[in-house]
Design a protein around this motif. Sequence first.
Motif, PDB file in Angstrom:
ATOM      1  N   TRP A  16      31.006  40.156  39.251  1.00  0.00           N
ATOM      2  CA  TRP A  16      30.575  38.761  39.339  1.00  0.00           C
ATOM      3  C   TRP A  16      31.359  37.885  38.354  1.00  0.00           C
ATOM      4  CZ3 TRP A  16      28.761  35.467  42.503  1.00  0.00           C
ATOM      5  CH2 TRP A  16      28.285  34.236  42.057  1.00  0.00           C
ATOM      6  N   GLU A  17      31.509  38.351  37.137  1.00  0.00           N
ATOM      7  CA  GLU A  17      32.160  37.538  36.111  1.00  0.00           C
ATOM      8  C   GLU A  17      33.682  37.576  36.173  1.00  0.00           C
ATOM      9  OE1 GLU A  17      30.618  38.027  32.172  1.00  0.00           O
ATOM     10  OE2 GLU A  17      28.569  37.621  32.830  1.00  0.00           O
ATOM     11  N   ASP A  18      34.255  38.719  36.563  1.00  0.00           N
ATOM     12  CA  ASP A  18      35.715  38.873  36.530  1.00  0.00           C
ATOM     13  C   ASP A  18      36.347  38.918  37.918  1.00  0.00           C
ATOM     14  OD1 ASP A  18      35.426  39.145  33.754  1.00  0.00           O
ATOM     15  OD2 ASP A  18      35.261  41.313  33.900  1.00  0.00           O
ATOM     16  N   GLY A  19      35.549  39.073  38.959  1.00  0.00           N
ATOM     17  CA  GLY A  19      36.084  39.276  40.297  1.00  0.00           C
ATOM     18  C   GLY A  19      36.484  40.726  40.479  1.00  0.00           C
ATOM     19  N   TYR A  20      36.985  41.039  41.654  1.00  0.00           N
ATOM     20  CA  TYR A  20      37.498  42.381  41.900  1.00  0.00           C
ATOM     21  C   TYR A  20      38.863  42.474  41.230  1.00  0.00           C
ATOM     22  CZ  TYR A  20      33.918  43.976  45.102  1.00  0.00           C
ATOM     23  OH  TYR A  20      32.732  44.415  45.627  1.00  0.00           O
ATOM     24  N   THR A  21      38.959  43.291  40.208  1.00  0.00           N
ATOM     25  CA  THR A  21      40.218  43.456  39.483  1.00  0.00           C
ATOM     26  C   THR A  21      40.957  44.720  39.893  1.00  0.00           C
ATOM     27  OG1 THR A  21      39.093  44.570  37.656  1.00  0.00           O
ATOM     28  CG2 THR A  21      39.352  42.165  37.487  1.00  0.00           C
ATOM     29  N   GLN A  22      40.288  45.560  40.669  1.00  0.00           N
ATOM     30  CA  GLN A  22      40.900  46.787  41.183  1.00  0.00           C
ATOM     31  C   GLN A  22      40.533  46.921  42.657  1.00  0.00           C
ATOM     32  OE1 GLN A  22      39.313  49.977  38.865  1.00  0.00           O
ATOM     33  NE2 GLN A  22      40.526  49.493  37.072  1.00  0.00           N
ATOM     34  N   PRO A  23      41.523  47.174  43.494  1.00  0.00           N
ATOM     35  CA  PRO A  23      41.193  47.373  44.907  1.00  0.00           C
ATOM     36  C   PRO A  23      40.522  48.727  45.117  1.00  0.00           C
ATOM     37  CG  PRO A  23      43.522  47.751  44.528  1.00  0.00           C
ATOM     38  CD  PRO A  23      42.952  47.272  43.224  1.00  0.00           C
ATOM     39  N   TYR A  25      34.168  53.761  45.589  1.00  0.00           N
ATOM     40  CA  TYR A  25      32.902  53.699  46.319  1.00  0.00           C
ATOM     41  C   TYR A  25      31.916  52.750  45.654  1.00  0.00           C
ATOM     42  CZ  TYR A  25      28.266  54.912  47.974  1.00  0.00           C
ATOM     43  OH  TYR A  25      26.992  54.839  48.459  1.00  0.00           O
ATOM     44  N   HIS A  26      31.804  52.761  44.345  1.00  0.00           N
ATOM     45  CA  HIS A  26      30.805  51.934  43.671  1.00  0.00           C
ATOM     46  C   HIS A  26      31.183  50.453  43.699  1.00  0.00           C
ATOM     47  CE1 HIS A  26      29.963  56.052  42.350  1.00  0.00           C
ATOM     48  NE2 HIS A  26      28.734  55.649  42.596  1.00  0.00           N
ATOM     49  N   ARG A  27      32.473  50.146  43.696  1.00  0.00           N
ATOM     50  CA  ARG A  27      32.897  48.750  43.888  1.00  0.00           C
ATOM     51  C   ARG A  27      32.527  48.294  45.301  1.00  0.00           C
ATOM     52  NH1 ARG A  27      37.149  51.140  41.160  1.00  0.00           N
ATOM     53  NH2 ARG A  27      38.508  51.227  42.985  1.00  0.00           N
ATOM     54  N   ARG A  67      29.116  39.250  47.898  1.00  0.00           N
ATOM     55  CA  ARG A  67      29.576  39.290  49.291  1.00  0.00           C
ATOM     56  C   ARG A  67      29.854  37.871  49.793  1.00  0.00           C
ATOM     57  NH1 ARG A  67      25.963  42.236  50.751  1.00  0.00           N
ATOM     58  NH2 ARG A  67      24.497  40.780  51.662  1.00  0.00           N
ATOM     59  N   ALA A  68      28.982  36.923  49.433  1.00  0.00           N
ATOM     60  CA  ALA A  68      29.185  35.531  49.857  1.00  0.00           C
ATOM     61  C   ALA A  68      30.436  34.941  49.205  1.00  0.00           C
ATOM     62  CB  ALA A  68      27.958  34.696  49.520  1.00  0.00           C
ATOM     63  N   ARG A  69      30.574  35.152  47.911  1.00  0.00           N
ATOM     64  CA  ARG A  69      31.736  34.594  47.207  1.00  0.00           C
ATOM     65  C   ARG A  69      33.040  35.163  47.758  1.00  0.00           C
ATOM     66  NH1 ARG A  69      32.492  36.251  41.227  1.00  0.00           N
ATOM     67  NH2 ARG A  69      33.364  38.066  42.273  1.00  0.00           N
ATOM     68  N   GLU A  70      33.039  36.453  48.061  1.00  0.00           N
ATOM     69  CA  GLU A  70      34.248  37.128  48.552  1.00  0.00           C
ATOM     70  C   GLU A  70      34.406  36.985  50.067  1.00  0.00           C
ATOM     71  OE1 GLU A  70      36.457  38.532  46.421  1.00  0.00           O
ATOM     72  OE2 GLU A  70      35.156  38.051  44.713  1.00  0.00           O
ATOM     73  N   ARG A  71      33.485  36.236  50.707  1.00  0.00           N
ATOM     74  CA  ARG A  71      33.515  36.023  52.164  1.00  0.00           C
ATOM     75  C   ARG A  71      33.494  37.353  52.921  1.00  0.00           C
ATOM     76  NH1 ARG A  71      37.640  33.349  50.141  1.00  0.00           N
ATOM     77  NH2 ARG A  71      39.147  34.348  51.532  1.00  0.00           N
ATOM     78  N   GLY A  72      32.823  38.363  52.327  1.00  0.00           N
ATOM     79  CA  GLY A  72      32.682  39.664  52.982  1.00  0.00           C
ATOM     80  C   GLY A  72      33.963  40.474  53.064  1.00  0.00           C
ATOM     81  N   LEU A  73      34.972  40.086  52.278  1.00  0.00           N
ATOM     82  CA  LEU A  73      36.256  40.785  52.298  1.00  0.00           C
ATOM     83  C   LEU A  73      36.417  41.628  51.044  1.00  0.00           C
ATOM     84  CD1 LEU A  73      38.471  37.847  53.574  1.00  0.00           C
ATOM     85  CD2 LEU A  73      37.563  39.775  54.910  1.00  0.00           C
ATOM     86  N   LEU A  74      36.739  42.890  51.230  1.00  0.00           N
ATOM     87  CA  LEU A  74      36.919  43.838  50.138  1.00  0.00           C
ATOM     88  C   LEU A  74      38.406  44.094  49.937  1.00  0.00           C
ATOM     89  CD1 LEU A  74      35.216  45.728  48.250  1.00  0.00           C
ATOM     90  CD2 LEU A  74      35.592  47.514  49.972  1.00  0.00           C
ATOM     91  N   PRO A  75      38.910  43.994  48.684  1.00  0.00           N
ATOM     92  CA  PRO A  75      40.320  44.311  48.454  1.00  0.00           C
ATOM     93  C   PRO A  75      40.544  45.819  48.561  1.00  0.00           C
ATOM     94  CG  PRO A  75      39.247  43.768  46.379  1.00  0.00           C
ATOM     95  CD  PRO A  75      38.233  43.557  47.464  1.00  0.00           C
TER      96      PRO A  75
END
Length: 176
Positions: free
Chosen positions: A41-48, A66-68, A79-87
């Motif tokens: 939440w605070e840093d965003g996805y920093t690792q795909p 898996y945990h990400r 999920r809303a912030r990332e528009r449901g897209l996972l790196p």
Amino acid sequence: MTFTSPVYGVRAVPIERVRANAYNPNVVAPPEMALLERSIWEDGYTQPVVCCQDEVTGDYEIVDGYHRYRVMVTSERIRARERGLLPVVVLDKPRSDRIASTVRHNRARGTHAVELMTQIVAELVDAGMDDDWIMRHIGMDRDELLRLKQISGIAAVFADCGFTGAADDDDPLGAF
């Protein structure tokens, strides 16, 4: 032959197209999952998330991360912030190699050295962060924070502990 590391090909994949594998032995306790959610939440996805792609369906099976992935599935705000897209990055390897990759990724993460964590706590205290801030932002409970403060031996880290005086003969416990 030229090799390009998968990290140079990060893809934004709809979460519905990603699934867990059946062989990951890694388990994360609820406090660490909460910390991971806070971190994302605070840093965003920093690792795909590392995946393989099914040649038939085009879906992605997780090799590492898996945990990400679970955070995206369970956290509506992320999920809303990332528009449901996972790196995601893709490994093109047979199943046995993917299993080995999963175990290597899990085992290579290491642990935190007590001495370094003690230094981190002391630095945060010196910077004016209170116990609640430290516990919330780096995922410690009160007992762990107290132990690290005790190990440090630095009087300043106990400044907000509420100790008021030394023991005397009439009050052997002091004013704790």
